[in-house]
Design a protein around this motif. Structure first.
Motif, PDB file in Angstrom:
ATOM      1  N   LEU A 230      32.407  35.201  43.406  1.00  0.00           N
ATOM      2  CA  LEU A 230      31.133  34.786  42.825  1.00  0.00           C
ATOM      3  C   LEU A 230      31.355  34.226  41.423  1.00  0.00           C
ATOM      4  CD1 LEU A 230      28.055  34.619  42.627  1.00  0.00           C
ATOM      5  CD2 LEU A 230      28.021  37.075  42.126  1.00  0.00           C
ATOM      6  N   ALA A 231      32.198  34.883  40.636  1.00  0.00           N
ATOM      7  CA  ALA A 231      32.471  34.419  39.279  1.00  0.00           C
ATOM      8  C   ALA A 231      33.191  33.080  39.283  1.00  0.00           C
ATOM      9  CB  ALA A 231      33.305  35.463  38.535  1.00  0.00           C
ATOM     10  N   VAL A 232      34.188  32.931  40.146  1.00  0.00           N
ATOM     11  CA  VAL A 232      34.930  31.669  40.237  1.00  0.00           C
ATOM     12  C   VAL A 232      33.997  30.546  40.674  1.00  0.00           C
ATOM     13  CG1 VAL A 232      36.733  30.470  41.536  1.00  0.00           C
ATOM     14  CG2 VAL A 232      37.174  32.751  40.612  1.00  0.00           C
ATOM     15  N   GLY A 233      33.126  30.845  41.650  1.00  0.00           N
ATOM     16  CA  GLY A 233      32.180  29.832  42.106  1.00  0.00           C
ATOM     17  C   GLY A 233      31.197  29.428  41.029  1.00  0.00           C
ATOM     18  N   ALA A 234      30.702  30.401  40.303  1.00  0.00           N
ATOM     19  CA  ALA A 234      29.733  30.110  39.243  1.00  0.00           C
ATOM     20  C   ALA A 234      30.371  29.322  38.108  1.00  0.00           C
ATOM     21  CB  ALA A 234      29.141  31.411  38.704  1.00  0.00           C
ATOM     22  N   ARG A 235      31.674  29.463  37.954  1.00  0.00           N
ATOM     23  CA  ARG A 235      32.395  28.761  36.881  1.00  0.00           C
ATOM     24  C   ARG A 235      32.819  27.357  37.310  1.00  0.00           C
ATOM     25  NH1 ARG A 235      33.028  29.576  31.343  1.00  0.00           N
ATOM     26  NH2 ARG A 235      34.952  28.613  30.653  1.00  0.00           N
ATOM     27  N   ALA A 236      32.926  27.149  38.625  1.00  0.00           N
ATOM     28  CA  ALA A 236      33.489  25.904  39.138  1.00  0.00           C
ATOM     29  C   ALA A 236      32.579  24.713  38.855  1.00  0.00           C
ATOM     30  CB  ALA A 236      33.742  26.023  40.634  1.00  0.00           C
ATOM     31  N   ALA A 237      33.179  23.531  38.901  1.00  0.00           N
ATOM     32  CA  ALA A 237      32.420  22.287  38.734  1.00  0.00           C
ATOM     33  C   ALA A 237      32.299  21.606  40.092  1.00  0.00           C
ATOM     34  CB  ALA A 237      33.141  21.367  37.746  1.00  0.00           C
ATOM     35  N   GLY A 238      31.091  21.233  40.442  1.00  0.00           N
ATOM     36  CA  GLY A 238      30.887  20.509  41.688  1.00  0.00           C
ATOM     37  C   GLY A 238      30.507  21.410  42.832  1.00  0.00           C
ATOM     38  N   PRO A 239      29.535  20.987  43.637  1.00  0.00           N
ATOM     39  CA  PRO A 239      29.051  21.822  44.745  1.00  0.00           C
ATOM     40  C   PRO A 239      30.102  22.122  45.795  1.00  0.00           C
ATOM     41  CG  PRO A 239      28.168  19.582  44.871  1.00  0.00           C
ATOM     42  CD  PRO A 239      28.828  19.710  43.545  1.00  0.00           C
ATOM     43  N   GLU A 240      31.120  21.245  45.938  1.00  0.00           N
ATOM     44  CA  GLU A 240      32.148  21.481  46.953  1.00  0.00           C
ATOM     45  C   GLU A 240      32.964  22.726  46.649  1.00  0.00           C
ATOM     46  OE1 GLU A 240      33.995  19.132  43.689  1.00  0.00           O
ATOM     47  OE2 GLU A 240      32.102  19.044  44.805  1.00  0.00           O
TER      48      GLU A 240
ATOM     49  N   VAL B 295      27.284  38.538  36.698  1.00  0.00           N
ATOM     50  CA  VAL B 295      28.117  37.332  36.703  1.00  0.00           C
ATOM     51  C   VAL B 295      27.296  36.057  36.502  1.00  0.00           C
ATOM     52  CG1 VAL B 295      29.672  35.931  38.103  1.00  0.00           C
ATOM     53  CG2 VAL B 295      29.984  38.410  37.996  1.00  0.00           C
ATOM     54  N   PRO B 296      26.280  35.768  37.334  1.00  0.00           N
ATOM     55  CA  PRO B 296      25.506  34.552  37.078  1.00  0.00           C
ATOM     56  C   PRO B 296      24.739  34.591  35.754  1.00  0.00           C
ATOM     57  CG  PRO B 296      24.537  35.840  38.864  1.00  0.00           C
ATOM     58  CD  PRO B 296      25.861  36.431  38.574  1.00  0.00           C
ATOM     59  N   LEU B 297      24.403  35.789  35.289  1.00  0.00           N
ATOM     60  CA  LEU B 297      23.750  35.882  33.979  1.00  0.00           C
ATOM     61  C   LEU B 297      24.706  35.483  32.863  1.00  0.00           C
ATOM     62  CD1 LEU B 297      21.705  39.200  34.374  1.00  0.00           C
ATOM     63  CD2 LEU B 297      20.805  36.867  34.298  1.00  0.00           C
ATOM     64  N   LEU B 298      25.954  35.964  32.947  1.00  0.00           N
ATOM     65  CA  LEU B 298      26.948  35.604  31.940  1.00  0.00           C
ATOM     66  C   LEU B 298      27.227  34.111  31.928  1.00  0.00           C
ATOM     67  CD1 LEU B 298      29.646  38.422  32.240  1.00  0.00           C
ATOM     68  CD2 LEU B 298      28.335  37.871  30.195  1.00  0.00           C
ATOM     69  N   LEU B 299      27.313  33.545  33.135  1.00  0.00           N
ATOM     70  CA  LEU B 299      27.667  32.134  33.251  1.00  0.00           C
ATOM     71  C   LEU B 299      26.443  31.230  33.285  1.00  0.00           C
ATOM     72  CD1 LEU B 299      30.588  32.560  35.790  1.00  0.00           C
ATOM     73  CD2 LEU B 299      30.763  31.984  33.384  1.00  0.00           C
ATOM     74  N   ARG B 300      25.269  31.836  33.217  1.00  0.00           N
ATOM     75  CA  ARG B 300      24.003  31.101  33.195  1.00  0.00           C
ATOM     76  C   ARG B 300      23.919  30.117  34.357  1.00  0.00           C
ATOM     77  NH1 ARG B 300      23.416  30.122  26.601  1.00  0.00           N
ATOM     78  NH2 ARG B 300      23.761  32.311  26.069  1.00  0.00           N
ATOM     79  N   HIS B 301      24.160  30.652  35.545  1.00  0.00           N
ATOM     80  CA  HIS B 301      24.198  29.842  36.761  1.00  0.00           C
ATOM     81  C   HIS B 301      23.320  30.518  37.819  1.00  0.00           C
ATOM     82  CE1 HIS B 301      25.501  27.199  39.864  1.00  0.00           C
ATOM     83  NE2 HIS B 301      26.600  26.773  39.236  1.00  0.00           N
ATOM     84  N   ALA B 302      22.020  30.224  37.763  1.00  0.00           N
ATOM     85  CA  ALA B 302      21.085  30.857  38.694  1.00  0.00           C
ATOM     86  C   ALA B 302      21.380  30.494  40.140  1.00  0.00           C
ATOM     87  CB  ALA B 302      19.654  30.462  38.334  1.00  0.00           C
ATOM     88  N   TRP B 303      21.883  29.267  40.370  1.00  0.00           N
ATOM     89  CA  TRP B 303      22.188  28.860  41.739  1.00  0.00           C
ATOM     90  C   TRP B 303      23.257  29.759  42.353  1.00  0.00           C
ATOM     91  CZ3 TRP B 303      19.786  26.104  45.194  1.00  0.00           C
ATOM     92  CH2 TRP B 303      18.843  25.162  44.794  1.00  0.00           C
ATOM     93  N   ALA B 304      24.188  30.233  41.519  1.00  0.00           N
ATOM     94  CA  ALA B 304      25.246  31.109  42.042  1.00  0.00           C
ATOM     95  C   ALA B 304      24.649  32.386  42.617  1.00  0.00           C
ATOM     96  CB  ALA B 304      26.245  31.445  40.931  1.00  0.00           C
ATOM     97  N   ALA B 305      23.659  32.943  41.920  1.00  0.00           N
ATOM     98  CA  ALA B 305      23.006  34.156  42.426  1.00  0.00           C
ATOM     99  C   ALA B 305      22.304  33.886  43.751  1.00  0.00           C
ATOM    100  CB  ALA B 305      22.009  34.669  41.388  1.00  0.00           C
ATOM    101  N   GLY B 306      21.633  32.738  43.852  1.00  0.00           N
ATOM    102  CA  GLY B 306      20.940  32.398  45.092  1.00  0.00           C
ATOM    103  C   GLY B 306      21.902  32.219  46.249  1.00  0.00           C
ATOM    104  N   LEU B 307      23.021  31.539  45.997  1.00  0.00           N
ATOM    105  CA  LEU B 307      24.017  31.339  47.053  1.00  0.00           C
ATOM    106  C   LEU B 307      24.643  32.654  47.493  1.00  0.00           C
ATOM    107  CD1 LEU B 307      25.718  28.148  45.606  1.00  0.00           C
ATOM    108  CD2 LEU B 307      24.452  28.270  47.761  1.00  0.00           C
TER     109      LEU B 307
END
Length: 436
Positions: free
Chosen positions: A227-237, A270-282
């Motif tokens: 989850l952390a790696v995904g939230a940090r990654a660039a690009g939807p792929e 994790v998504p809170l730290l990385l400010r990536h709400a989409w990561a939490a949804g996924l």
């Protein structure tokens, strides 16, 4: 540190006294740990001592200077070697191969599972005790995912206690790299590197090798790391598959042990730290897919949970005294995480008082909420009264996140703290015969 040592001492003294009273209010031969006093050495002793010395002497230096992937490979290899060496202090049979084969364990039920679909459909009907076909203790006390893992191992030809124990160790030791990977993905590479040697010399490795809870630890820690790696990654792929996979592993974790739903607190950080709400949804989508798959297969998690609470109070869970275990559990956890984690958590608590996301001392801002979320999960589990004793094993999935706080300790003193971690594990395994 003195408070933790006092807590462990008090739990030991009071526990021994209580267990001598009529009614046996503790049900643990070496409280606060579920073990028996048996000073001994074994074939794993020399390797465990040498590994401990090597990690203490070179671990921090190598973690700092090796390229990241090589550092992770070295860390995982060292964690596996350390865990196997500790287990082999008790010998191959007693320390590993026979651990999961008793009449209370998962492997006892594996031969009877001839139809996985039928097992899942009828799982809840066999949870309560005192029936002709009641599940054995550990199978009844967990959702069917735990039994499924060992059934799958059997199906692919890895049958028996030896393969089961090796699998628990190999999967469980993934936590030694998953925690640093999560910290690095959260923008805290120096802290991640500092945490790696502590994740290797984790005193809880005594119970990772070999218990199913070690396997649960590796699965869920890997889920958080993905989850952390995904939230940090660039690009939807990259974001989508990593977050979905992380969520699926965390969702499966809830079907390995009911209490692991509490790891949602760590995962949400994790998504809170990385400010990536989409990561939490996924991640939620991945977890819900697992829930749906089990429901369609015939097992509904809430039904199993309510029945397992009833089963818990059909056994020694009803006899163990809550007023003792509600604080003695924390003493057992202190042994499992070791003195460095205790000292690190004290520093994390001090940082938390002035915590603002991204402004708590650089990379330290990742450790504070992760360790804090794990501490809250432990508190909830403790107050529930459904974890009276044996938490040195049961709380391993939370303990690995608490150990990350050791990265907050001053760099000049880390080798001494690592030595304390190693000494704790070696003392437990050489003075006691643990039940897991």
């Amino acid at each position: 540190m003195s408070a933790a040592a006092g807590l462990v001492t008090a739990a030991a003294v009071v526990g021994v006294w209580l267990d001598r009273l009529p009614g046996h209010l503790v049900f643990a031969a070496a409280p606060p740990l579920f073990a028996s006093w048996l000073p001994h050495t074994g074939p794993g002793t020399p390797a465990a001592v040498l590994l401990a010395l090597a990690v203490v002497a070179r671990g921090p230096e190598l973690a700092d200077r090796l390229p990241w992937r090589r550092a992770l490979l070295a860390g995982y290899s060292a964690a596996v070697a350390w865990t196997f060496a500790l287990a082999l202090v008790d010998g191959w049979q007693r320390g590993l191969a026979a651990r999961l084969t008793s009449g209370h364990e998962y492997l006892h039920e594996v031969p009877g599972v001839t139809d996985i679909g039928a097992m899942l459909h009828g799982f809840t009907a066999r949870i309560l005790d005192f029936q002709p076909d009641s599940w054995t203790t550990h199978v009844a006390g967990h959702p069917p995912g735990a039994l499924l893992v060992f059934v799958w191992l059997d199906r692919i030809g890895l049958a028996g206690g030896g393969w089961a124990a090796v699998t628990c160790v190999l999967v469980g030791c993934l936590a030694a790299v998953a925690v640093p990977v999560t910290l690095r993905a959260a923008g805290a590479e120096p802290v991640a590197r500092a945490a790696l040697p502590f994740a290797v010399l984790f005193p809880g490795a005594v119970w990772v090798g070999a218990s199913a809870d070690g396997l649960f630890t590796g699965v869920t820690a890997t889920g958080v790391a993905l989850l952390a790696v995904g939230a940090r990654a660039a690009g939807p792929e990259r974001v989508v598959p990593a977050c979905l996979a992380g969520g699926a592993l965390l969702g499966f974790g809830a079907f390995l042990s009911y209490g692991l739903v509490l790891l949602a607190a760590v995962a949400l950080v994790v998504p809170l730290l990385l400010r990536h709400a989409w990561a939490a949804g996924l991640a939620a989508a991945g977890a819900l897919a697992v829930v749906a798959a089990f429901a369609l297969a015939g097992f509904w998690w809430p039904d199993g949970y309510h029945l397992v609470v009833r089963r818990y109070y059909q056994g020694i869970g009803a006899e163990r005294w809550y007023a003792y275990w509600v604080w003695a559990d924390l003493a057992a956890l202190a042994v499992a995480v070791g003195p460095a984690a205790v000292a690190g958590l004290r520093r994390a608590a001090a940082l938390a008082r002035g915590y603002r996301p991204g402004h708590a001392g650089g990379g330290r801002s990742a450790v504070v909420p992760l360790a804090g979320a794990a501490a809250l999960a432990v508190l909830a589990a403790d107050l529930s009264g459904l974890s009276k004793a044996e938490v040195e094993r049961i709380w391993l999935p939370f303990a690995v996140w608490l150990v990350s706080a050791a990265a907050l300790l001053p760099s000049a003193s880390r080798r001494w703290w690592l030595a304390g971690q190693a000494a704790t594990a070696l003392a437990v395994n050489h003075l006691l015969l643990t039940n897991w």
